[in-house]
Design a protein around this motif. Sequence first.
Motif, short mmCIF file in Angstrom:
data_model
loop_
_atom_site.label_atom_id
_atom_site.label_comp_id
_atom_site.label_asym_id
_atom_site.label_seq_id
_atom_site.Cartn_x
_atom_site.Cartn_y
_atom_site.Cartn_z
N LEU A 1 0.80 -1.22 0.00
CA LEU A 1 0.00 0.00 0.00
C LEU A 1 0.84 1.27 0.00
O LEU A 1 0.33 2.36 -0.25
CB LEU A 1 -0.93 0.02 1.23
CG LEU A 1 -2.00 -1.06 1.31
CD1 LEU A 1 -2.80 -0.90 2.59
CD2 LEU A 1 -2.92 -1.00 0.09
N LEU A 2 2.14 1.13 0.29
CA LEU A 2 2.98 2.32 0.44
C LEU A 2 3.09 3.10 -0.86
O LEU A 2 3.06 4.35 -0.84
CB LEU A 2 4.38 1.92 0.95
CG LEU A 2 5.34 3.07 1.24
CD1 LEU A 2 4.72 4.04 2.24
CD2 LEU A 2 6.66 2.52 1.77
N GLU A 3 3.22 2.41 -1.99
CA GLU A 3 3.34 3.13 -3.26
C GLU A 3 2.09 3.96 -3.53
O GLU A 3 2.17 5.11 -3.97
CB GLU A 3 3.57 2.15 -4.41
CG GLU A 3 3.75 2.85 -5.75
CD GLU A 3 4.00 1.88 -6.90
OE1 GLU A 3 4.15 2.36 -8.05
OE2 GLU A 3 4.04 0.66 -6.66
N SER A 4 0.92 3.38 -3.23
CA SER A 4 -0.32 4.12 -3.42
C SER A 4 -0.40 5.30 -2.47
O SER A 4 -0.85 6.39 -2.86
CB SER A 4 -1.52 3.18 -3.20
OG SER A 4 -2.72 3.91 -3.19
N GLU A 5 0.01 5.11 -1.22
CA GLU A 5 -0.01 6.21 -0.25
C GLU A 5 0.92 7.33 -0.68
O GLU A 5 0.63 8.51 -0.47
CB GLU A 5 0.40 5.69 1.13
CG GLU A 5 -0.60 4.78 1.80
CD GLU A 5 -1.86 5.52 2.22
OE1 GLU A 5 -1.77 6.71 2.56
OE2 GLU A 5 -2.94 4.91 2.19
N LEU A 6 2.03 6.97 -1.29
CA LEU A 6 3.04 7.95 -1.66
C LEU A 6 2.71 8.65 -2.97
O LEU A 6 2.77 9.89 -3.06
CB LEU A 6 4.41 7.27 -1.76
CG LEU A 6 5.62 8.15 -2.00
CD1 LEU A 6 5.74 9.23 -0.93
CD2 LEU A 6 6.89 7.30 -2.03
N PHE A 7 2.34 7.87 -4.01
CA PHE A 7 2.13 8.45 -5.33
C PHE A 7 0.67 8.50 -5.78
O PHE A 7 0.37 9.11 -6.81
CB PHE A 7 2.94 7.66 -6.37
CG PHE A 7 4.42 7.67 -6.11
CD1 PHE A 7 5.10 8.87 -5.93
CD2 PHE A 7 5.13 6.49 -6.03
CE1 PHE A 7 6.46 8.89 -5.68
CE2 PHE A 7 6.50 6.50 -5.79
CZ PHE A 7 7.16 7.71 -5.62
N GLY A 8 -0.23 7.86 -5.04
CA GLY A 8 -1.64 7.85 -5.41
C GLY A 8 -1.99 6.70 -6.34
O GLY A 8 -1.12 5.93 -6.76
N HIS A 9 -3.27 6.57 -6.67
CA HIS A 9 -3.72 5.53 -7.60
C HIS A 9 -4.96 6.01 -8.35
O HIS A 9 -5.63 6.97 -7.93
CB HIS A 9 -4.00 4.22 -6.86
CG HIS A 9 -5.13 4.31 -5.86
ND1 HIS A 9 -4.91 4.38 -4.50
CD2 HIS A 9 -6.48 4.37 -6.03
CE1 HIS A 9 -6.07 4.46 -3.87
NE2 HIS A 9 -7.05 4.45 -4.78
N VAL A 10 -5.23 5.31 -9.43
CA VAL A 10 -6.44 5.60 -10.20
C VAL A 10 -7.49 4.55 -9.85
O VAL A 10 -7.18 3.48 -9.34
CB VAL A 10 -6.16 5.62 -11.71
CG1 VAL A 10 -5.15 6.70 -12.07
CG2 VAL A 10 -5.65 4.25 -12.19
N LYS A 11 -8.71 4.87 -10.12
CA LYS A 11 -9.81 3.97 -9.83
C LYS A 11 -9.62 2.65 -10.58
O LYS A 11 -9.32 2.63 -11.77
CB LYS A 11 -11.13 4.62 -10.23
CG LYS A 11 -12.36 3.77 -9.93
CD LYS A 11 -13.62 4.52 -10.32
CE LYS A 11 -14.86 3.68 -10.04
NZ LYS A 11 -16.12 4.40 -10.42
N GLY A 12 -9.77 1.53 -9.87
CA GLY A 12 -9.64 0.21 -10.48
C GLY A 12 -8.22 -0.28 -10.63
O GLY A 12 -7.99 -1.33 -11.22
N ALA A 13 -7.23 0.45 -10.09
CA ALA A 13 -5.83 0.04 -10.24
C ALA A 13 -5.56 -1.28 -9.54
O ALA A 13 -4.71 -2.05 -9.97
CB ALA A 13 -4.91 1.13 -9.70
N PHE A 14 -6.29 -1.55 -8.46
CA PHE A 14 -6.13 -2.82 -7.72
C PHE A 14 -7.42 -3.03 -6.93
O PHE A 14 -8.28 -2.15 -6.85
CB PHE A 14 -4.91 -2.78 -6.79
CG PHE A 14 -4.87 -1.56 -5.89
CD1 PHE A 14 -5.55 -1.53 -4.68
CD2 PHE A 14 -4.14 -0.44 -6.28
CE1 PHE A 14 -5.51 -0.42 -3.87
CE2 PHE A 14 -4.08 0.68 -5.46
CZ PHE A 14 -4.78 0.70 -4.25
#
Length: 480
Positions: free
Chosen positions: A210-223
């Motif tokens: 989850l750290l990459e998402s917390e740091l750089f964000g994510h788009v809907k449906g990425a995981f």
Amino acid sequence: MTESPRVLIVEDTVSLALTYAGQLEAAGCQVDMAASGAEAGQQLIRSPQPFDVILLDLGLPDGDGLELLKARPEMVRDSSVVVITADGSINRAIEAMRCGAHDFLVKPTAPERLTTTVVRAGQHRMLEREVQQVRRISRRDRFQGFVGASDAMQAVYRAVENVAASKATVFITGESGTGKEVTAEAIHALSPRSSGRLVAINCGAIPENLLESELFGHVKGAFTGALEHRDGAAREANGGTLFLDEICEMDLKLQVKLLRFLQTGTIQKVGSSRPEAVDVRVICATNRDPALEVREGRFREDLFYRLSVLPIELPPLRERGDDVVVLAQHFLERFAEEEGRTFDPLDGEASEQIKQHPWPGNVRELQNVIRRAVVMSSGTTLSLGALLATPVTTADISREPSIETPLMLFGPSSPPSADSLADPLAALDGLTLAEIERRIIDRALARHDHSVPGAARALGLSPSTLYRKLERWAQASTQV
């Protein structure tokens, strides 16, 4: 410096003493005289302030001038001593300098040589006093959330001020509990980016996936679970500061992406193919030895050098001298107010106990100890005896629990039942997962004399994670 040097002439030959006095007064000096070592001692006692220069004859009627220097160390501590004698041997000169003399003159002395030597010695001493006065005035015992006036902390304050205006990355190192997050907050507050946000990420408290998402964000449906678009910490800190705590606990694969972000100034959300530019100043911190982490292959060398442009090392509490007592008094006043209590200032016994304790958990450990003492103490005198009765040693911190000792999960007042002795896990029946976690942590703390770093090591946690749990429980208990 516009003051005239104050000079004490210690010379038993009256004609010479008067000659020296006339020459020095003509050069602008204020002169007093003494004909013996005993009379010089009385002059030093009676003088309202130290003499700038003592012109000392070695051949005095009541003893050798060098012996007087050795017997009265305050002479060289408070004044520039210029030794003058008819015995011009090099051995006497060397011995005088070893005793702390500023200069050495041989009789007969030319008037120009005498006045030049004494005036320069006086100016040297007055300049030293001015520098000491400036240092006392500029010495700070409070700075941007820090408390402490030790030399070690003065260096930290200056370092924070020096790096604040820069855009370069800052790498803060130091043991757990020394104030790395406070340092990051101070740098941000003093920087041109203070109007922007300071966004903090603890790299050791967030699961790797989850750290990459917390740091750089994510788009809907990425995981799975990514139900909407989300900006990461780097985007949220745009125009401000991004603080990456426990950076050495970051996974190697993510370290590559962090390095790319630092080099390009762009981020790429998880699940997106479009890079986005951000304007962020990065501050990172670790309680580990980053050079060792690089050698052991747990931290990328190129990332280390990219991050440690401006390093700041925070001193442990045991190296901060009397700061520990000042901090303890600060926490006492703060927690007493929170609890609605009134306490007397720390007495000599409590201060000595605090100074003798090694404080492996540093300021955070001191804070927790004082908080517990405020709650547990009766009356107006803070009681620390039980909390500091057994000093924590390095061996205690590194000691692992014995595999021969069964895990005890019973409360402090409830003896184990026959079922629980046969099956230790029976003690878990009826408990929630949160209750089990808290009992295990309480047990680990008890085994390690309430040392958070020691308990964290035994449990396989980072100290910062354990501190946050304890702080959360303490806040919850005060709200009940």
